[in-house]
Design a protein around this motif. Sequence first.
Motif, PDB file in Angstrom:
ATOM      1  N   THR A   1       0.888  -1.275  -0.107  1.00 39.56           N
ATOM      2  CA  THR A   1      -0.026   0.049  -0.083  1.00 39.56           C
ATOM      3  C   THR A   1       0.908   1.188  -0.019  1.00 39.56           C
ATOM      4  O   THR A   1       0.654   2.036  -0.990  1.00 39.56           O
ATOM      5  CB  THR A   1      -0.907   0.060   1.182  1.00 39.56           C
ATOM      6  OG1 THR A   1      -1.609  -1.131   1.012  1.00 39.56           O
ATOM      7  CG2 THR A   1      -1.768   1.136   1.258  1.00 39.56           C
TER       8      THR A   1
ATOM      9  N   GLN B   1      -2.005 -13.364   2.898  1.00 34.90           N
ATOM     10  CA  GLN B   1      -3.113 -13.714   3.902  1.00 34.90           C
ATOM     11  C   GLN B   1      -3.863 -14.717   2.799  1.00 34.90           C
ATOM     12  O   GLN B   1      -4.225 -16.109   3.257  1.00 34.90           O
ATOM     13  CB  GLN B   1      -3.993 -12.945   4.113  1.00 34.90           C
ATOM     14  CG  GLN B   1      -3.455 -11.900   5.215  1.00 34.90           C
ATOM     15  CD  GLN B   1      -4.274 -10.670   5.550  1.00 34.90           C
ATOM     16  OE1 GLN B   1      -4.584 -10.088   4.430  1.00 34.90           O
ATOM     17  NE2 GLN B   1      -4.197 -10.229   6.569  1.00 34.90           N
TER      18      GLN B   1
ATOM     19  N   SER C   1      -4.823  -9.477   1.752  1.00 33.38           N
ATOM     20  CA  SER C   1      -3.559  -9.356   1.036  1.00 33.38           C
ATOM     21  C   SER C   1      -3.006 -10.844   0.451  1.00 33.38           C
ATOM     22  O   SER C   1      -3.433 -11.922   0.618  1.00 33.38           O
ATOM     23  CB  SER C   1      -2.503  -8.906   2.086  1.00 33.38           C
ATOM     24  OG  SER C   1      -1.866  -9.624   2.790  1.00 33.38           O
ATOM     25  N   GLY C   2      -1.896 -10.635  -0.449  1.00 33.48           N
ATOM     26  CA  GLY C   2      -1.567 -11.612  -1.245  1.00 33.48           C
ATOM     27  C   GLY C   2      -1.207 -12.967  -0.297  1.00 33.48           C
ATOM     28  O   GLY C   2      -1.480 -14.161  -0.316  1.00 33.48           O
TER      29      GLY C   2
HETATM   30  N1  LIG Z   1      -8.155  -2.807  -2.311  1.00 37.57           N
HETATM   31  C1  LIG Z   1      -8.298  -2.987  -0.993  1.00 37.57           C
HETATM   32  N2  LIG Z   1      -9.211  -2.828  -0.281  1.00 37.57           N
HETATM   33  C2  LIG Z   1      -9.436  -2.945   1.073  1.00 37.57           C
HETATM   34  N3  LIG Z   1      -8.399  -3.264   1.990  1.00 37.57           N
HETATM   35  C3  LIG Z   1      -7.318  -3.676   1.324  1.00 37.57           C
HETATM   36  C4  LIG Z   1      -7.048  -3.393  -0.041  1.00 37.57           C
HETATM   37  N4  LIG Z   1      -5.764  -3.988  -0.360  1.00 37.57           N
HETATM   38  C5  LIG Z   1      -5.098  -4.132   0.883  1.00 37.57           C
HETATM   39  N5  LIG Z   1      -5.975  -4.094   1.894  1.00 37.57           N
HETATM   40  C6  LIG Z   1      -5.889  -4.220   3.276  1.00 37.57           C
HETATM   41  O1  LIG Z   1      -4.691  -3.166   3.711  1.00 37.57           O
HETATM   42  C7  LIG Z   1      -3.852  -3.987   4.785  1.00 37.57           C
HETATM   43  C8  LIG Z   1      -2.420  -3.771   3.935  1.00 37.57           C
HETATM   44  O2  LIG Z   1      -2.281  -4.390   2.769  1.00 37.57           O
HETATM   45  P1  LIG Z   1      -1.069  -4.575   1.863  1.00 37.57           P
HETATM   46  O3  LIG Z   1      -1.418  -5.426   0.413  1.00 37.57           O
HETATM   47  O4  LIG Z   1      -0.476  -3.438   1.602  1.00 37.57           O
HETATM   48  O5  LIG Z   1       0.090  -5.405   2.754  1.00 37.57           O
HETATM   49  P2  LIG Z   1       1.462  -6.069   2.524  1.00 37.57           P
HETATM   50  O6  LIG Z   1       2.330  -5.582   3.517  1.00 37.57           O
HETATM   51  O7  LIG Z   1       1.832  -5.596   0.984  1.00 37.57           O
HETATM   52  O8  LIG Z   1       1.366  -7.855   2.571  1.00 37.57           O
HETATM   53  P3  LIG Z   1       1.748  -8.791   1.902  1.00 37.57           P
HETATM   54  O9  LIG Z   1       3.239  -8.861   2.285  1.00 37.57           O
HETATM   55  O10 LIG Z   1       0.901  -9.920   2.037  1.00 37.57           O
HETATM   56  O11 LIG Z   1       1.927  -8.213   0.313  1.00 37.57           O
HETATM   57  C9  LIG Z   1      -4.215  -5.410   4.644  1.00 37.57           C
HETATM   58  O12 LIG Z   1      -4.904  -5.514   5.922  1.00 37.57           O
HETATM   59  C10 LIG Z   1      -5.151  -5.384   3.576  1.00 37.57           C
HETATM   60  O13 LIG Z   1      -6.134  -6.499   3.837  1.00 37.57           O
END
Ligand SMILES: Nc1ncnc2c1ncn2[C@@H]1O[C@H](COP(=O)(O)OP(=O)(O)OP(=O)(O)O)[C@@H](O)[C@H]1O
Lengths: 304, 258, 275, 255, 255
Positions: free
Chosen positions: D50, E156, E153-154
Amino acid sequence: MSIPTTNKQAVEIGKANKRKYMLERVSQRVFLFCALLSVITLLLIIGFVFYKGAHPFVAEGYSFIDFIFGSDWVPSEDKFGIFPMIVASIYATVGALIIGVPIGLFTAIFLAEIASERLAKIISPAVQLLAGIPSVLYGVFGLAIIVPFLQDTFGLVKGQSLIAVILVLAIMMLPTIVTVAETAIRAVPQTYREGSLALGVSQIGTIFKVVVPAAKSGIMTAIVLGLGRAIGETMAVILVAGNSLIVPTSLTDSVRPLTTNIALEMGYAFGTHQEMLFATGIVLFSFILILNFVLAKISAKGGN
Amino acid sequence: ACTSNSNDKQTSDGSSATVSISGSTSVGPLAEKLAAKYTEEENTNIEINQIGSSAGITNAISGVSEIGMSSRDLKEEERANGLNEVVIAYDGIVVVTHPSNKVKDLTMEQIKQIFTGEVTNWNELGGDDLEIVVVSREDGSGSRDAFQEIVEYSSGELIRNSIIASGNGNIKTTVANNKHAVGFISFEYIDDSISTIDINGVEATAENVLQEKYSLARPFLFVYKEGQLTDAGQRFIDFILSEDGQLIAAEAGAIPVK
Amino acid sequence: MRHFKDNLLRGLLWLSAFLSVAVLVMIVGFIFYKGIGLISFDFIFGDYSPTGDGGIWPMIVTTIYTVLISLVIATPIGILAAVYLQEYAKQGRLVRLIRFATESLTGIPSIIYGLFGAVFFVTTLKLGMSILAASLTLTIIVLPVIIRTTEEALKTVPGSYREGSLALGTTKLQTLYKVILPSSMPGILSGIILSVGRIVGESAAIFLTAGTVAAMPDSILSSARTLTVHSYLVTQESGDIELAAAVGIVLIVLILVINLSATYISKKFNKSTNK
Amino acid sequence: MEQRKKETIINVRDLNLYYGDKQALFGVDLVIQEKEVTALIGPSGCGKSTFLRTLNRMNDLIDGVKITGDIVIDHENIYKSNDVIKLRTKVGMVFQKPNLFPMSIYDNVAYGPRMQGIKNKKDLNIIVEESLRGAAIWDEVKDRLKTSALGLSGGQQQRVCIARAIAMKPDIILMDEPTSALDPISTLKVEELITNMKEDYTIVIVTHNMQQAARISDKTAFFLNGEVVEYDDTDNIFSTPQDKRTEDYITGRFG
Amino acid sequence: MEQRKKETIINVRDLNLYYGDKQALFGVDLVIQEKEVTALIGPSGCGKSTFLRTLNRMNDLIDGVKITGDIVIDHENIYKSNDVIKLRTKVGMVFQKPNLFPMSIYDNVAYGPRMQGIKNKKDLNIIVEESLRGAAIWDEVKDRLKTSALGLSGGQQQRVCIARAIAMKPDIILMDEPTSALDPISTLKVEELITNMKEDYTIVIVTHNMQQAARISDKTAFFLNGEVVEYDDTDNIFSTPQDKRTEDYITGRFG
Ligand SMILES: Nc1ncnc2c1ncn2[C@@H]1O[C@H](COP(=O)(O)OP(=O)(O)OP(=O)(O)O)[C@@H](O)[C@H]1O
Ligand SMILES: Nc1ncnc2c1ncn2[C@@H]1O[C@H](COP(=O)(O)OP(=O)(O)OP(=O)(O)O)[C@@H](O)[C@H]1O
Ligand SMILES: [Mg+2]
Ligand SMILES: [Mg+2]
Ligand SMILES: O=P([O-])([O-])[O-]
């Protein structure tokens, strides 16, 4: 401090990009305009039909209630009741849906999931071809094959009947449903199938539990378009409906659906008679709007 | 290209004028045949649209067409718009049944009883024990108007569960495929697929109509708005009413005016 | 139990497909059986004659005119409208309104379109009964079909394509015509094929707007008769099923040719983008 | 360290991001130096992706995303400017899952440059070859440049994605776990590449592989539940983490 | 080692696989013991995924795939028997990219058991909870079991995929780089899980992470260009590789 994501005041946009943004803005307007065209035409058509159809009730003192619930339609004697036609339209549409939707969807599933690529490559275009056959020819087919078939097989005094209408409409909506639903089903990502099959779920189980639900939106479109074809159809129906002015009590009664009433008499109607045909159009319209509304609700519910 | 009447089309260099005609689907085929013959000799373009009597009359009033064709008499409101009418031919109407039907002759009264549902089985009329299925045209049809007027029953009296077919051809196909059925069509459409009914022993022929022995007939009309008829249009009407024109009408199955 | 249910469903799938195909074979078979006797060179390429021994060439030409004009107008508008709904619009009232309008348009009986066209295009816009007026009416009829099928096609384009392209600093427009539209071409094409079918098969809306003049049209402002209107008139008025079926054969062949060329174009398209 | 003299290229101040009602980033502050590799680490779902996507405004594409705070890149507040195109040309991106277009390998890599108006075949050929070499994939695909990119294996596809980003010659490259789909040899090549690219580019990379972070990055930021818990020189983070949670995370990995 | 006494559960003999004309596997021979973890390593595109997918006949789905040779699982020649459903119930699979269905988290995990006829809500609840716990994701999703799985997220998502496979209680589980999208903490949990699962299941895992292979697997097979170059106890492979190419690959990683 908050920063709105859509900031209107442009701050230093690169020269080369200025043109791109211009194009972007212009094109978006053009796209919007195209999208609005359907709204505009719908409004025009509604306006037109209502203008014509409301006249007898507004200016000539006819009762709308009598119009809807009256069971006599004798234009030459100034009697305009369309209750039998409303009933006929509902029966015919529902009947066509009951027969056409399952067969169409199952055929689409068959083509997308079960049939070998070779077989699907032959059948799909053939089914699409059916979509192109003019409805008049379906009517001719119905009149020359289905109607006598019903007469002979069931010993009816006349084959022009509700069931004939239902069969013809079901056949007519098949190609639309099959083609659109097949495309939607094919578009479901392969990973869904893999995920399910790898769990030891049978192909059929996978199709009905994962693939079809994933293609739901496209399948709804297929049904909506097919339904449109069924409701809007006139020429084929005129030939096989019998067009009698009675409230149908059995599948073998002759019926006159709303569309047929309009098409049948429009060429000959004049004055109030013509306006009453437009009023029939209003009823048909409301019918369609309600149906669309219900379908939209159903698909929204399924979407959650 | 028929929004305007033929005045606009007539160009000074002598190229062809266009006469636009629209209306009854019963009159249409006859008008087409007349036009085909006429345009072989005259440098005139005749456009014929078969869209129904009322639509044709409306077009004649609004100027979309120069001439309207009608297979029924004009209504009061229509006349009020200043329409002129010309009878270009008469058309006989014949009652038809399935070829297997033994009934070949009926009285006017019996026909009325059939169409109003007083008689519902062919055996009451000397035929087989078969339920009668009545086939009529749609409300507003010129043929139906004329038929009901002559047989003397009203639309309200027409038996409720009658099949309503939307054209001569449609009636013919329906009757030809149903041994219960009875309907009525124009003389032009008589062929082997159906059998015709005599009325009071009189056969349905043009001759009998002309001799006023057979009364089921109605006029074919051309209507036009006063002052809107062009020279070309007038000449076409003249041609139709001429001997040549009436001969063609007779060949086409219609009944000449004279 | 599971096995039984599976086999039952599988059986139903086969049965449905069989029924669909059987119906197709019966209808096409019926049309060919009834009509093939009338097909001849003169019938197809001959001029029309009201006495019945003429050909249907003017109707073929008129039909092709209506298909081409309607598609030329409806396809770009339909695709762009779908693009707006899928790629640009934020989900909201306006989009719902547009969707609702499009869906409602699909359900309107063609006879009403015909009446509308007759008043709006023929009389109000003064196009007269003409091929153009009919084509404009048909455009309204097929617009929703194209919009809906294009929307579905666009939906199937993975979001990762859009991200991938936009992250390279391209505009939405560039992404659209370089990546998204090419990937959704097959879906769009099936919409167009459906539309061709609808246009060719239409009768009620056409005869009120183009009329029934059985002569070769001089221009798109001429009043004229399409193949379908011809078979309609023949069925209604003269009850000549053979003739109606013969016209039907020509219609089917015409549609076949149009569909095959569309498929061919889409194949070429795919080759240049995918492989 | 000599890198200390480098200029700040990305300056993030008090960044909050909401998916609808759900807040995913909480007051993130981060200063990224040019021509360095900055690694973002943290458990799954903590907001690394994000955050990365705010830097080239890819989150604009998601309905209902709301952002507050400032991100200044190259002296420009990117959420105040309207030129996302320029931003994204300057800030390239490689995604977690390979997302090649359904076109030939060549067309994929040439896509960006073409869209910028480069038409000359020779120029394009040079760009494509250089980019593919840069992504350590040239040898494997040079004989099938004109075949569909979707026929490649996952690892090959991801490297073509990297080539596609390189082809735009951006200043900054964002990478979201770019090597998670790669085998060790390709990973090593890409890591080498990243180390080399540092000369010309600023790189922000999300990675789950702490070894990788340690090997290639100059700075490391540790994310947890949408916050930056610790941000420092990579050496410091891995040798002497200041925050207990950072230490837990890192040792949890190698414990 | 005491595992030596275990029985052979998978026996692959002279396996060749063709994608159309292109051969992807060349005479693979491999004997896998029950209740062991077997790791498949090798560079990208060498055929690891392809091989793995022959074990539960997932390649059947790809048009134009031709297979020669034998695979005997549990005394049954799987390409001679026609009961793929039984095979796939027995041989579960977790894919490289998460492929959850567009349903709720709960429905995803309950999907397999439901399709096997388990209808009782309590039983399903137990299965779902156990499986999610097993995949180290329970705590993160327990409050949103009824929300769409695609919102995760991926990382999860991938863990829910693992839960979905576990829910079927298979004998053998195939995993295609199951942790490549996971963060270290989840990875560690899953690795622990795999080590625990060994008591009940036979596991075949494709991984790019050699450390992971070394940590969790009993046997390791090194693939190169569609051939098995070396197959031995994991300890031997990493300490004293017999083949020069294996050594190159392994040291290339840690060199
Ligand atoms: N499009 C979306 N709509 C709603 N919530 C989202 C969306 N994308 C991500 N999230 C939520 O935001 C949070 C951060 O997600 P993010 O994908 O940035 O995590 P990450 O650190 O990249 O994880 P990973 O290592 O699994 O890729 C998570 O709780 C996810 O469920
Ligand atoms: N469906 C397919 N059609 C044709 N060729 C394929 C297909 N799938 C894979 N291949 C080819 O087969 C070879 C082996 O691919 P495979 O996916 O098994 O490699 P891998 O070892 O799993 O690679 P990675 O580590 O990148 O996942 C590759 O050269 C690939 O291009
Ligand atoms: Mg992420
Ligand atoms: Mg693989
Ligand atoms: O001649 P009609 O078609 O009006 O009966």
